[in-house]
Design a protein around this motif. Structure first.
Motif, PDB file in Angstrom:
ATOM      1  N   THR A   1      74.607  36.306 100.904  1.00 15.32           N
ATOM      2  CA  THR A   1      74.949  36.589  99.746  1.00 15.32           C
ATOM      3  C   THR A   1      75.006  35.943  98.626  1.00 15.32           C
ATOM      4  OG1 THR A   1      76.969  37.880  98.648  1.00 15.32           O
ATOM      5  CG2 THR A   1      77.289  36.163 100.097  1.00 15.32           C
ATOM      6  N   ASP A   2      75.607  36.009  97.404  1.00 11.20           N
ATOM      7  CA  ASP A   2      75.631  35.089  96.216  1.00 11.20           C
ATOM      8  C   ASP A   2      76.913  34.458  96.115  1.00 11.20           C
ATOM      9  OD1 ASP A   2      77.148  37.092  95.133  1.00 11.20           O
ATOM     10  OD2 ASP A   2      75.547  37.917  94.049  1.00 11.20           O
ATOM     11  N   ALA A   3      77.195  33.812  94.949  1.00 12.16           N
ATOM     12  CA  ALA A   3      78.370  32.960  95.089  1.00 12.16           C
ATOM     13  C   ALA A   3      79.744  33.821  94.834  1.00 12.16           C
ATOM     14  CB  ALA A   3      78.447  31.893  93.802  1.00 12.16           C
ATOM     15  N   GLN A   4      79.408  35.091  94.451  1.00 19.22           N
ATOM     16  CA  GLN A   4      80.445  36.178  94.174  1.00 19.22           C
ATOM     17  C   GLN A   4      80.649  36.938  95.575  1.00 19.22           C
ATOM     18  OE1 GLN A   4      77.962  35.756  91.588  1.00 19.22           O
ATOM     19  NE2 GLN A   4      79.314  34.313  90.611  1.00 19.22           N
ATOM     20  N   GLY A   5      79.814  36.575  96.589  1.00 14.69           N
ATOM     21  CA  GLY A   5      80.204  37.251  97.655  1.00 14.69           C
ATOM     22  C   GLY A   5      79.771  38.884  97.712  1.00 14.69           C
ATOM     23  N   THR A   6      78.699  38.947  96.835  1.00 16.02           N
ATOM     24  CA  THR A   6      78.315  40.473  96.578  1.00 16.02           C
ATOM     25  C   THR A   6      77.356  41.075  97.905  1.00 16.02           C
ATOM     26  OG1 THR A   6      78.026  40.289  94.019  1.00 16.02           O
ATOM     27  CG2 THR A   6      77.032  42.325  95.305  1.00 16.02           C
ATOM     28  N   LEU A   7      77.841  42.172  98.430  1.00 14.98           N
ATOM     29  CA  LEU A   7      77.149  42.778  99.398  1.00 14.98           C
ATOM     30  C   LEU A   7      76.637  44.201  98.850  1.00 14.98           C
ATOM     31  CD1 LEU A   7      79.470  42.020 102.491  1.00 14.98           C
ATOM     32  CD2 LEU A   7      77.409  40.989 101.967  1.00 14.98           C
ATOM     33  N   LYS A   8      75.155  44.225  98.877  1.00 15.90           N
ATOM     34  CA  LYS A   8      74.808  45.530  98.095  1.00 15.90           C
ATOM     35  C   LYS A   8      74.521  46.639  99.474  1.00 15.90           C
ATOM     36  CE  LYS A   8      71.841  42.776  95.216  1.00 15.90           C
ATOM     37  NZ  LYS A   8      70.672  42.308  94.762  1.00 15.90           N
ATOM     38  N   GLU A   9      74.930  47.918  99.098  1.00 19.52           N
ATOM     39  CA  GLU A   9      74.906  49.067 100.098  1.00 19.52           C
ATOM     40  C   GLU A   9      74.005  50.070  99.531  1.00 19.52           C
ATOM     41  OE1 GLU A   9      78.770  50.621 100.979  1.00 19.52           O
ATOM     42  OE2 GLU A   9      79.448  48.779 101.702  1.00 19.52           O
ATOM     43  N   ASN A  10      73.159  50.674 100.314  1.00 17.28           N
ATOM     44  CA  ASN A  10      72.241  51.487 100.005  1.00 17.28           C
ATOM     45  C   ASN A  10      72.978  52.889 100.049  1.00 17.28           C
ATOM     46  OD1 ASN A  10      72.379  52.449 102.845  1.00 17.28           O
ATOM     47  ND2 ASN A  10      70.374  51.547 103.332  1.00 17.28           N
ATOM     48  N   ALA A  11      72.157  53.999  99.836  1.00 15.55           N
ATOM     49  CA  ALA A  11      73.054  55.331  99.929  1.00 15.55           C
ATOM     50  C   ALA A  11      73.611  55.748 100.923  1.00 15.55           C
ATOM     51  CB  ALA A  11      71.783  56.538  99.271  1.00 15.55           C
ATOM     52  N   GLU A  12      72.807  55.403 102.101  1.00 18.48           N
ATOM     53  CA  GLU A  12      73.660  55.695 103.370  1.00 18.48           C
ATOM     54  C   GLU A  12      74.865  54.843 103.827  1.00 18.48           C
ATOM     55  OE1 GLU A  12      70.226  55.239 102.973  1.00 18.48           O
ATOM     56  OE2 GLU A  12      69.733  57.265 103.099  1.00 18.48           O
ATOM     57  N   GLY A  13      75.049  53.704 102.852  1.00 12.57           N
ATOM     58  CA  GLY A  13      76.188  52.997 103.400  1.00 12.57           C
ATOM     59  C   GLY A  13      75.760  51.800 104.128  1.00 12.57           C
ATOM     60  N   HIS A  14      74.479  51.402 104.226  1.00 14.24           N
ATOM     61  CA  HIS A  14      74.136  50.397 105.094  1.00 14.24           C
ATOM     62  C   HIS A  14      73.808  49.169 104.069  1.00 14.24           C
ATOM     63  CE1 HIS A  14      73.458  52.958 108.640  1.00 14.24           C
ATOM     64  NE2 HIS A  14      72.824  53.523 107.900  1.00 14.24           N
ATOM     65  N   ILE A  15      74.453  47.898 104.418  1.00 13.27           N
ATOM     66  CA  ILE A  15      74.138  46.987 103.674  1.00 13.27           C
ATOM     67  C   ILE A  15      72.697  46.251 103.648  1.00 13.27           C
ATOM     68  CG2 ILE A  15      74.747  44.363 103.394  1.00 13.27           C
ATOM     69  CD1 ILE A  15      77.580  45.160 104.554  1.00 13.27           C
ATOM     70  N   GLU A  16      72.148  45.941 102.345  1.00 16.48           N
ATOM     71  CA  GLU A  16      70.657  45.544 102.395  1.00 16.48           C
ATOM     72  C   GLU A  16      70.659  44.150 102.412  1.00 16.48           C
ATOM     73  OE1 GLU A  16      69.718  47.911  98.859  1.00 16.48           O
ATOM     74  OE2 GLU A  16      69.091  49.605 100.228  1.00 16.48           O
ATOM     75  N   ASN A  17      71.670  43.363 102.146  1.00 21.26           N
ATOM     76  CA  ASN A  17      71.532  41.889 102.123  1.00 21.26           C
ATOM     77  C   ASN A  17      70.790  41.274 103.508  1.00 21.26           C
ATOM     78  OD1 ASN A  17      73.761  42.748 100.553  1.00 21.26           O
ATOM     79  ND2 ASN A  17      73.811  40.453 100.174  1.00 21.26           N
ATOM     80  N   GLU A  18      70.082  40.004 103.191  1.00 19.37           N
ATOM     81  CA  GLU A  18      69.510  39.445 104.083  1.00 19.37           C
ATOM     82  C   GLU A  18      70.413  39.116 105.311  1.00 19.37           C
ATOM     83  OE1 GLU A  18      66.674  35.578 104.874  1.00 19.37           O
ATOM     84  OE2 GLU A  18      67.209  36.191 102.972  1.00 19.37           O
TER      85      GLU A  18
END
Length: 385
Positions: A135-152
């Motif tokens: 993630t980044d320094a803010q701890g952002t976790l990106k979710e798609n429309a299905e609710g799955h996290i897209e982060n590496e």
């Protein structure tokens, strides 16, 4: 793993280590109670829980804490709102274009769930699936429309609570039975100390499980494995009944590793008669042989699968019921309800002690039966002549 010869030692250690590492991403015990929103898109306003609902959620988290794996070892909490905890962090080992090794305390429970930083990279444990994401320094976790996290997601090779306890049980077994072996040499084949308790159990496994099911001729080559899995499962089950919150055999990956070891040993030590009865069963019409062969072959896979599910389901169900009864003591909060729930949980704990030994016995007995069928020598052709 004292009982295993060198090739089996490596296989046993590798599988038991790999499976918890592979599965540690299936749990989410590290999540603090108050965590931030984990999506870029706006989320619905969080429902404000009443005091009773908040306590129910706390009890659910307590049960999950006991059942699930985690990247830290939490023993107990204290304080008015359980704001203080006693435990210790465990090493986090990630592969992300090189190894990143740091303490799980870096995940910052005291800093509103801040991400962990190592080598200029930031990592965070998701509260939804328990996996570690980049993630980044803010701890952002990106979710798609299905609710799955897209982060590496880096490769997680961390020492989790389950793996830590596997190491503890293995070391305990080694020290205990190495001491038993030394006492034989010093005292003329007479066990001393704790060995006096374990020697009859070892003899029982040999005389009542291994020899009757495998036979006098072949039982010795399987004894090391049978003794190892019996005591490993038994000790692990007993640790699961302690307040440490460890549930090793309630982890499907652990029971799967044990079942896979049983399957591999059965498969690679089986005699030709074993395979002949699977692929070309004697004494049945030829058309039926083509029908029975795939069924018998499937049965070789179903047997270890049943071993895995039986041990996992029995231990997990017992823990769920026990922890639910303990939570019911606080839920009832009455002169009648709380003592009754305590009495039921106490009786169930005694029963679980018996089940802990019984499940180790059943797993060992069934493994011996599979080994016996693989090493059995048939003489139907000679008898016919």
């Amino acid at each position: 793993m004292l009982f295993l010869n060198k090739p089996l030692q490596f296989l046993f250690a590798a599988l038991l280590a790999f499976f918890p590492l592979y599965s540690n991403a299936n749990h989410s015990e590290n999540a603090p109670v108050n965590h931030k929103v984990e999506a870029v898109a706006a989320t619905p306003e969080k429902k404000v829980l009443s005091e009773d609902e908040a306590k129910d959620e706390e009890r659910k988290e307590f049960i999950q804490h006991h059942l699930l794996d985690s990247h830290d070892f939490h023993i107990f909490s204290y304080g008015k709102n359980a704001e203080h905890s006693v435990g210790f962090p465990l090493p986090v080992i990630l592969w992300d274009n090189g190894f990143h090794i740091f303490s799980s305390s870096k995940f910052g429970h005291e800093e509103h769930d801040a991400p962990a930083e190592d080598g200029g990279n930031y990592y965070k444990i998701s509260h939804h699936d328990g996996k570690i994401y980049k993630t980044d320094a803010q701890g952002t976790l990106k979710e798609n429309a299905e609710g799955h996290i897209e982060n590496e997601k880096p490769i997680d090779l961390s020492i989790t609570k389950s793996l830590f306890m596997i190491i503890v049980v293995s070391v305990l077994m080694f020290l205990l039975f190495a001491g038993l072996g030394k006492s034989y040499k010093k005292n003329g084949s007479i066990a001393k100390g704790a060995g006096r308790f374990f020697e009859p159990i070892i003899l029982y496994i040999r005389d009542e499980i291994a020899i009757p099911n495998i036979g006098e001729k072949h039982y010795k080559k399987y004894m090391s494995f049978l003794l190892t899995i019996f005591f490993f499962i038994w000790f692990s089950n007993i640790f699961g009944l302690t307040p440490l919150g460890v549930n090793i055999t309630g982890n499907l990956a652990i029971t799967g590793a044990l079942a896979l070891l049983t399957y591999l040993i059965t498969t690679f030590t089986a005699k030709k008669d074993y395979w002949k009865h699977i692929f070309w069963m004697p004494g049945v019409p030829v058309p039926m042989k083509f029908i029975l062969a795939p069924i018998e072959l499937l049965g070789t896979i179903i047997k270890p699968f049943s071993l895995m599910i039986r041990l996992y389901a029995n231990m997990l169900a017992g823990h769920v019921v026990l922890m639910s009864l303990i939570a019911l003591m606080y839920k009832a909060n009455s002169i009648v309800g709380s003592p009754l729930a305590f009495l039921l949980s106490f009786v169930l704990t005694l029963l679980e002690v018996l089940v802990a030994l019984l499940q180790a016995y059943i797993f060992t007995m069934l493994a011996a039966l599979y080994f016996g069928s693989a090493s059995e020598e048939h003489h139907h052709e000679e008898a016919h002549h």
